[in-house]
Design a protein around this motif. Structure first.
Motif, PDB file in Angstrom:
ATOM      1  N   THR A 163      -8.764  -3.722   4.550  1.00 59.32           N
ATOM      2  CA  THR A 163      -8.010  -2.675   3.718  1.00 59.32           C
ATOM      3  C   THR A 163      -7.660  -1.689   2.814  1.00 59.32           C
ATOM      4  O   THR A 163      -8.135  -0.342   2.779  1.00 59.32           O
ATOM      5  CB  THR A 163      -6.733  -3.030   5.138  1.00 59.32           C
ATOM      6  OG1 THR A 163      -6.962  -3.510   5.851  1.00 59.32           O
ATOM      7  CG2 THR A 163      -6.274  -1.330   5.748  1.00 59.32           C
ATOM      8  N   ASN A 164      -7.184  -1.893   2.182  1.00 55.75           N
ATOM      9  CA  ASN A 164      -7.104  -1.306   0.966  1.00 55.75           C
ATOM     10  C   ASN A 164      -7.007  -2.570  -0.359  1.00 55.75           C
ATOM     11  O   ASN A 164      -5.496  -2.814  -0.174  1.00 55.75           O
ATOM     12  CB  ASN A 164      -6.036  -0.621   0.807  1.00 55.75           C
ATOM     13  CG  ASN A 164      -5.843   0.495  -0.135  1.00 55.75           C
ATOM     14  OD1 ASN A 164      -6.636   1.016  -1.318  1.00 55.75           O
ATOM     15  ND2 ASN A 164      -5.189   0.883  -0.184  1.00 55.75           N
ATOM     16  N   ARG A 165      -7.573  -2.506  -1.002  1.00 56.78           N
ATOM     17  CA  ARG A 165      -7.660  -4.379  -1.617  1.00 56.78           C
ATOM     18  C   ARG A 165      -6.309  -4.248  -3.237  1.00 56.78           C
ATOM     19  O   ARG A 165      -6.201  -2.710  -3.630  1.00 56.78           O
ATOM     20  CB  ARG A 165      -8.821  -4.081  -3.112  1.00 56.78           C
ATOM     21  CG  ARG A 165      -9.306  -5.450  -3.773  1.00 56.78           C
ATOM     22  CD  ARG A 165     -10.249  -4.966  -4.670  1.00 56.78           C
ATOM     23  NE  ARG A 165     -10.167  -3.850  -5.584  1.00 56.78           N
ATOM     24  CZ  ARG A 165     -11.132  -2.822  -5.250  1.00 56.78           C
ATOM     25  NH1 ARG A 165     -12.094  -3.345  -4.144  1.00 56.78           N
ATOM     26  NH2 ARG A 165     -11.281  -1.699  -6.602  1.00 56.78           N
ATOM     27  N   GLN A 185       0.862  -1.249   0.431  1.00 54.84           N
ATOM     28  CA  GLN A 185       0.179  -0.071  -0.028  1.00 54.84           C
ATOM     29  C   GLN A 185       1.060   1.212  -0.042  1.00 54.84           C
ATOM     30  O   GLN A 185       0.467   2.371  -0.566  1.00 54.84           O
ATOM     31  CB  GLN A 185      -1.198  -0.088   0.824  1.00 54.84           C
ATOM     32  CG  GLN A 185      -2.572  -1.132   1.301  1.00 54.84           C
ATOM     33  CD  GLN A 185      -2.214  -1.547   2.398  1.00 54.84           C
ATOM     34  OE1 GLN A 185      -2.177  -0.896   3.388  1.00 54.84           O
ATOM     35  NE2 GLN A 185      -2.750  -2.541   2.743  1.00 54.84           N
TER      36      GLN A 185
END
Length: 279
Positions: A198-200, A161
């Motif tokens: 959370t954040n793909r 991320q």
């Protein structure tokens, strides 16, 4: 008196590598329980990757850790230092008994690796997103000086991320750095939740390919398959190995549970875990 722990020599035999990985996992559990701190889930997920690298693939010499033509390895997910120290010590870089001092006051075995304190460590890591840029620099260095040594970087999947990884990936693809390999510890969890919640990250393989990388998916707990894909280098492109792993691998009550990102096992749990890992 404490029994002397054996170290292990390099081997290409998958059965031997699996035996070493089991010893590493047992050492991780004991180390984190003794310290009362650590990241046991990610340590156990990355164990087979580190075992394949350090006990077969990497061109390294524990007696001469700074030899100029050595392969370079960077553990970008530096919070999994207990696994790294366990592997380095069992490979003969330093006394395995020293790992008992992990996270103790004034111990050189900090919660994150420090190259000035421990032999065999190429770069200080901990802040996520730093390892691949450092590895990029190492691979560029090899290319411009005409050296054949390789650079390997292990990153956590949640770590992807961080945008610095993708800047490095873009630059590596542009330069065709085929001595650079990144291994993604794809255990699908990070602190607090799953990565996709959370954040793909998916489609992760396509993202690397878009930046000009060769991509290989592999079972991150099959040491034989790992050694096979890691031993070969790309042709004109950097290589991304997406290693599908399980958080807390090998311990039934830890596997795929986000709570074990940095939970510490109690005495009863340590005993149960060691029994399972010794099978």
């Amino acid at each position: 008196m404490r029994a002397v722990e054996p170290t292990f020599e390099r081997t290409a035999d998958p059965e031997n590598l699996q035996h070493i990985a089991s010893a590493v996992r047992q050492k991780i559990v004991r180390t984190i329980a003794l310290a009362g701190l650590g990241h046991v889930g990610g340590d156990l997920s990355v164990t087979d990757i580190l075992t394949a690298l350090y006990f077969d693939v990497l061109d390294i010499d524990p007696a001469n850790p700074l030899k100029p033509d050595r392969d370079r390895f960077i553990l970008s997910k530096g919070h999994c230092a207990a696994a790294f120290y366990s592997v380095l010590s069992l490979r003969g870089f330093f006394d395995p008994a020293a790992v008992d001092t992990f996270m103790k006051p004034l111990s050189p075995l900090n919660g994150h690796p420090n190259r000035r304190k421990i032999p065999g460590i190429e770069a200080n890591t901990g802040p996520l997103g730093h390892g691949l840029p450092i590895g990029l620099g190492a691979a560029i260095g090899a290319k411009v000086t005409g050296q054949s040594w390789r650079t390997f970087v292990v990153v956590g999947d949640g770590e992807l991320q961080e945008g610095s990884n993708w800047e490095a990936a873009m630059a590596a693809g542009h330069r065709g750095l085929d001595t650079l390999t990144v291994i993604v510890d794809r255990n699908r969890f990070q602190q607090g939740a799953g990565t996709e919640a959370t954040n793909r990250l998916e489609p992760l393989a396509d993202k690397f390919r878009a930046f000009g990388w060769d991509v290989i998916d592999v079972d991150g707990h099959d040491v034989g398959a790992l050694r096979d894909v890691l031993a070969t280098r790309g042709s004109g492109k950097p290589r991304a190995i997406i290693a599908k792993t399980n958080k807390g691998r090998g311990v039934s009550f830890m596997e795929d549970l986000v709570d074990w990102h940095h939970k510490v096992p109690n005495a009863e749990q340590v005993e149960l875990a060691l029994k399972e890992l010794a099978r």
